[in-house]
Scaffold this motif. Structure first.
Motif, PDB file in Angstrom:
ATOM      1  N   LEU A   1      -3.563  20.987 -42.435  1.00  0.00           N
ATOM      2  CA  LEU A   1      -4.959  20.538 -42.380  1.00  0.00           C
ATOM      3  C   LEU A   1      -5.238  19.775 -41.088  1.00  0.00           C
ATOM      4  O   LEU A   1      -6.275  19.957 -40.451  1.00  0.00           O
ATOM      5  N   ALA A   2      -4.298  18.950 -40.693  1.00  0.00           N
ATOM      6  CA  ALA A   2      -4.470  18.165 -39.471  1.00  0.00           C
ATOM      7  C   ALA A   2      -4.563  19.091 -38.255  1.00  0.00           C
ATOM      8  O   ALA A   2      -5.432  18.905 -37.392  1.00  0.00           O
TER       9      ALA A   2
ATOM     10  N   GLY B   1       1.807  18.007 -50.472  1.00  0.00           N
ATOM     11  CA  GLY B   1       1.442  17.067 -49.408  1.00  0.00           C
ATOM     12  C   GLY B   1       2.262  17.277 -48.155  1.00  0.00           C
ATOM     13  O   GLY B   1       1.759  17.182 -47.046  1.00  0.00           O
ATOM     14  N   ASN B   2       3.543  17.620 -48.363  1.00  0.00           N
ATOM     15  CA  ASN B   2       4.426  17.799 -47.208  1.00  0.00           C
ATOM     16  C   ASN B   2       3.956  18.902 -46.269  1.00  0.00           C
ATOM     17  O   ASN B   2       4.096  18.782 -45.068  1.00  0.00           O
TER      18      ASN B   2
ATOM     19  N   TRP C   1      -0.782  18.572 -45.462  1.00  0.00           N
ATOM     20  CA  TRP C   1      -1.371  17.630 -44.510  1.00  0.00           C
ATOM     21  C   TRP C   1      -1.193  18.054 -43.051  1.00  0.00           C
ATOM     22  O   TRP C   1      -2.158  18.068 -42.296  1.00  0.00           O
TER      23      TRP C   1
END
Lengths: 185, 117
Positions: free
Chosen positions: B56-57, B49-50, B53
């Motif tokens: 992806l953003a 997640g670190n 995200w």
């Protein structure tokens, strides 16, 4: 005074593998789990095994639990496991239950023996009750759950819980009384 | 209505403190591997997640900006290029470019075109 964490918070933490949160849940509900298991299997050692297994099964399936309904969900697992053990036991042996309870740990032999006898008498008196009555009786009188909590966990109305408890207590008292009378004769 | 509470303390296993603590310890010991695996899973997911995200953003932002730029600078042309790159059959491309409602005749033409191909 430290704040009591809600089941919801503890379940969330246990889901992430927090041993301390799981420890708190075990300590909070082990006695209740034992009471529910005992109401079905009617044998203390088996009830402990069932409660223990249920906690492990609950952890493995923790993601499917609605965190604020943890207690009710856990008791359902305990009951199902106890019923399953009871069925297996019935298949294995057809003779009546043995009430022998081993004495564990150090202590005053006299007191332990009295306690074992009393436990045996109580179990015998409760053995003729329907499972539901035993469950309500143990959760209320042994575990100290409130009527609302029992109703919530067992899917019963509060009034039904009260009446079931009344019936269970009356039946146990009668049986204990009859036993006393027989002894006196 | 429910009568007096029965004294069931003789059935309470927690009165034997050592035995009770042993039972809790046994449960915690058996739960150890599952708790460890959950904790590990949590760490891996948080690590993923670190970095996932933000990447992806950023990718979404680039895609959005590129799309916006294409549409604003050469709207019809850009749209046409996109349609060409999708390799749709000619009648379908024409409808999309036209932007008007599709008639039964258009559908029949498209089907006929598909059969011939």
């Amino acid at each position: 005074m430290p704040m009591r964490e809600t089941d919801e918070v503890l379940v969330g933490r246990a889901r992430s593998g927090d041993t301390q949160a799981y420890d708190v849940l075990v300590r909070r509900y082990l006695r209740s789990a034992y009471a529910v298991a005992l109401s079905v299997v009617m044998e203390p050692a088996d009830a402990e095994d069932v409660a223990q297994d249920a906690f492990i099964a609950a952890l493995e399936r923790l993601d499917s639990c609605q965190p604020d309904r943890f207690a009710a969900w856990l008791m359902k697992i305990v009951r199902n496991r106890a019923i399953s053990l009871q069925r297996r036991r019935r298949v294995r042996r057809s003779e009546p239950l043995e009430w022998a309870v081993d004495l564990k740990g150090p202590g005053d032999p006299g007191t332990d023996l009295d306690r074992t006898r009393l436990r045996q008498r109580l179990l015998e008196a409760m053995s003729g009750l329907p499972d539901r009555q035993r469950e309500v009786l143990l959760l209320h009188d042994l575990e100290g759950w409130r009527h609302r909590e029992i109703g919530d966990a067992l899917g019963m109305k509060e009034g039904t819980v009260r009446y079931t408890l009344f019936q269970a207590r009356r039946a146990v008292r009668e049986r204990l009384g009859v036993e006393e009378t027989r002894k006196e004769e | 209505m429910e009568g007096e509470r029965l004294d069931l303390t003789a059935l309470d296993p927690s009165t034997d403190g050592a035995h009770w603590e042993g039972l809790i310890a046994a449960i915690l010991q058996r739960a150890g591997p599952e708790l460890a695996s959950r904790s590990e899973r949590g760490t891996v997911l948080s690590l993923l997640g670190n970095w996932a995200w933000p990447v992806l953003a950023a990718a979404s932002l680039v895609a959005l900006l590129s799309g916006g730029a294409l549409t604003l600078l050469q709207p019809q042309e850009a749209f046409g290029t996109v349609l060409q790159s999708l390799r749709l059959s000619e009648p379908v491309s024409l409808w999309l470019e036209d932007g008007g409602p599709i008639t039964t005749g258009d559908v029949l033409t498209a089907l006929d075109d598909g059969v011939r191909e």
